[in-house]
Design an enzyme around this catalytic site. Structure first.
Site, mmCIF file in Angstrom:
data_model
loop_
_atom_site.group_PDB
_atom_site.id
_atom_site.type_symbol
_atom_site.label_atom_id
_atom_site.label_comp_id
_atom_site.label_asym_id
_atom_site.label_seq_id
_atom_site.Cartn_x
_atom_site.Cartn_y
_atom_site.Cartn_z
ATOM 1 C CD GLU A 1 37.459 43.481 40.149
ATOM 2 O OE1 GLU A 1 37.184 43.512 41.005
ATOM 3 O OE2 GLU A 1 36.072 43.244 39.669
ATOM 4 C CB THR B 1 34.592 38.217 44.890
ATOM 5 O OG1 THR B 1 33.836 39.456 45.133
ATOM 6 C CG2 THR B 1 34.488 38.309 43.745
#
Ligand code: HSE
Length: 306
Positions: free
Chosen positions: A128, A181
């Protein structure tokens, strides 16, 4: 066992009131991943259906997770990771989290199940970090644990699994634009007004309480974000129109993760179908292409196919 195939689900993070801490697992769409031990060192990555994802393991989410696990396990060999991606990257439903969580889960299975679910989330957070520039676990936790999860703390990592209400169904409205993101995080103001923070943690606590007490009315009241969503709405096409239209039958709607997808949580499949129909009437008239789908909450998380 030297080879495993798994189905890795998508997820919704934030759920409006819980930026970076709250999330739930979707039943659909899911990626398919096959991971096998190879007799040479290193990590090989193959994406069967393209997208613009780097296959260099040093730049890839799966590679980052695999390298950390190889190091921790002191593993002599390497892994070959093949992904059939059905969760579109940059869609806001945890595409990178699925790749990271799937890699951690599969390698654990292939190397004797030495790690707990919490440790798998920790490994997956390295992936991530590559994808979004921050080590957050709000998509990873529901994918690995299933259902609803709360990341109470990231350092040290502490994850609380929450009850799931089986009458809940979700409609995802996905506009065909890619929103990174990293970019959606960069626009967020780091300063928060105390008054807004008070509203936000009141809602988050209320949301958690609503799951325990099966109180749909309370749940509906708490799906609100007064801090992050107001700053991100400009990135989501037709956001207000879609959310307003869903509100007739949905308990609540908001930006799914960092967007651009929108989630609408509904009580019962019938209401979810009505929400989907209403939203489709809007999106069919727009220039942007949309895909819409309906999913129950997935309480199992990753599943082994063979
Ligand atoms: N909590 C994250 C965000 C989820 O909103 O940026 C996206 O991965």
């Amino acid at each position: 066992m030297s080879r495993i195939s798994i189905s890795v689900p998508s997820s919704v993070a934030n759920v409006s009131c819980g930026y970076d801490v709250l999330g739930f697992c979707l039943g659909y769409p899911c990626d398919e991943m096959t991971v096998e031990i190879k007799q040479t060192q290193g990590v090989e990555i193959e994406h069967v259906n393209g997208w613009s994802i780097p296959t260099d393991p040093k730049l890839n989410v799966c590679g980052a997770v695999a390298f950390e696990m190889i190091k921790k396990l002191n593993f002599k060999y390497g892994f070959k990771i093949k992904i059939i991606k059905h969760i579109k990257p940059g869609s806001g439903i945890g595409s990178s989290a699925a790749s990271a969580a799937g890699t951690a889960f599969a390698i654990n299975q292939l190397t004797g199940n030495k790690f707990s679910k919490l440790e798998l989330v920790k490994f997956a957070m390295y992936g991530e970090e590559i994808a979004s520039g921050a080590k957050h676990a709000d998509n990873l936790s529901p994918v690995i644990f299933g259902g609803f999860t709360l990341v109470r703390s990231i350092n040290p990592l502490d994850i609380v699994t929450l009850p799931s209400l089986n009458e809940l169904f979700v409609v995802i409205t996905h506009p065909y634009i890619e929103l990174k993101t990293k970019d959606a995080r960069l626009i967020i103001n780091k300063e928060i007004e105390l008054e807004k923070a008070v509203v936000q943690w009141g809602n988050l606590a209320g949301f958690v309480a609503s799951l325990y007490s099966k109180n749909y009315e309370l749940l509906s009241k708490t799906i609100k974000d007064v801090i992050i969503e107001p700053q991100r709405i400009k990135l989501i096409p037709n956001y207000k129109e879609i959310v307003d239209s869903a509100s007739k039958y949905a308990l609540g709607s908001g930006i799914s993760g960092a967007g651009p997808s929108i989630f609408s949580i509904c009580k019962g499949k019938k209401n979810a179908e009505l929400v989907l129909k209403r939203i489709k009437e809007i999106t069919d008239k727009k220039n942007t292409t949309y895909s819409l789908f309906l999913s129950p909450i997935n309480t199992s998380g990753i599943e082994i196919i063979n």
